[in-house]
Design an enzyme around this catalytic site. Structure first.
Site, short mmCIF file in Angstrom:
data_model
loop_
_atom_site.label_atom_id
_atom_site.label_comp_id
_atom_site.label_asym_id
_atom_site.label_seq_id
_atom_site.Cartn_x
_atom_site.Cartn_y
_atom_site.Cartn_z
N LYS A 1 2.82 -8.60 4.20
CA LYS A 1 4.13 -8.69 3.55
C LYS A 1 5.00 -7.48 3.88
O LYS A 1 6.22 -7.61 4.05
CB LYS A 1 3.95 -8.83 2.04
CG LYS A 1 3.23 -10.12 1.62
CD LYS A 1 3.97 -11.37 2.09
CE LYS A 1 3.37 -12.63 1.52
NZ LYS A 1 4.08 -13.86 1.92
N TYR B 1 -3.08 -8.64 2.41
CA TYR B 1 -1.88 -9.30 1.89
C TYR B 1 -0.69 -8.35 1.92
O TYR B 1 0.40 -8.70 2.41
CB TYR B 1 -2.15 -9.78 0.47
CG TYR B 1 -1.02 -10.53 -0.17
CD1 TYR B 1 -0.71 -11.83 0.23
CD2 TYR B 1 -0.24 -9.95 -1.17
CE1 TYR B 1 0.34 -12.54 -0.36
CE2 TYR B 1 0.80 -10.64 -1.76
CZ TYR B 1 1.09 -11.93 -1.36
OH TYR B 1 2.12 -12.62 -1.94
#
Length: 260
Positions: free
Chosen positions: A170, A166
């Site tokens: 990002k 994740y």
């Protein structure tokens, strides 16, 4: 860029959460909106509410994205605004031991790839195709043709245990913001990124109340979860302020995430 009925926008992940709030805020100014999402029921309902169009789109699939843009542009015209909110989470350690039997394991590679494909590659896919379409538009004041906003996360800078995939996805969105803005500067297309902290989204809404209270207490000030409309307010500012370009901005109540 002035927000009115002469402008159209595409919002990925637009059926709920941050995307839905952004769609509502833009539509309130008269902007014609198209919602890209895999959730057909919610997407159709919101599009009907806003007088927009829903396009069932899987951002990991090239043909699906092409079909989405084709449908959207036929309904509301070539978009001048793209807001990428489609994304997923996921948590697993890079490697670890099972607490019960001591067996070792590692982060499932297919899960890592899925998160990156949706959060990063999906956002880039939609951005590249939107930017190509924006090249056909007549420039507005100061030569502006369009603006694109990506949604990262504070995890881009403060990734917690289990957030390798994740956080990587990002952080990559943050990393591509400035070069993408530079790629498109001669065409009058601006690019910015929002890094939200802990927001009241459908994902968090399913958590027990005591967990949400604990999360709220971890925010320095104000001690609460962020409202999706506060995200939408920042997106609106990035759109209407023509000098806002090449920036990645935290929206987090001054939180800095702990390791776990």
């Amino acid at each position: 860029m002035k927000l009115d009925s002469s402008v159209s926008a595409v919002i990925t992940g637009g059926a709920s959460g941050l995307g839905a709030a952004t769609a509502r805020r833009l539509a309130a100014h008269g902007v014609r909106v198209a919602l890209f999402d895999v959730n057909e029921e919610q997407g159709e309902a919101l599009a009907a509410e806003l007088g927009g169009v829903f396009c069932k789109v899987d951002v990991t699939d090239d043909a699906s994205v092409d079909q989405g843009f084709e449908k959207a542009r036929a309904a509301i015209g070539q978009e001048r605004i793209l807001v990428n909110c489609a994304g997923i989470g996921g948590s697993a350690k890079t490697a670890g031991r099972d607490k019960k039997d001591g067996t070792t394991n590692h982060y499932p590679i297919d899960q890592f790839n899925r998160i990156v494909q949706i959060n990063l590659v999906g956002s880039f896919r939609c951005s590249a195709k939107a930017a190509k379409g924006m090249l056909s538009l007549d420039p507005l004041e100061h030569g502006e043709r369009g603006v694109m906003i990506n949604t990262a996360s504070v995890a881009a800078q403060d990734g917690q245990i289990g957030q390798t995939a994740y956080s990587a996805s990002k952080a990559a969105l943050v990393g591509m913001t400035l070069p993408m803005a530079r790629d498109l500067m001669s065409e009058g297309i601006r690019v910015n990124t929002i890094m939200p902290g802990i927001f009241e989204t459908p994902l968090l809404a399913r958590l027990p109340e005591n967990v949400k209270q604990s999360l709220s207490a971890s925010v320095p000030f104000p001690k609460r979860l962020g409202s999706p409309d506060e995200f939408a307010q920042l997106a609106e500012t990035m759109i209407v302020n023509g000098y806002f370009n090449g920036e990645s901005v935290r929206l987090d109540g001054a939180i800095r995430m702990a390791p776990r």
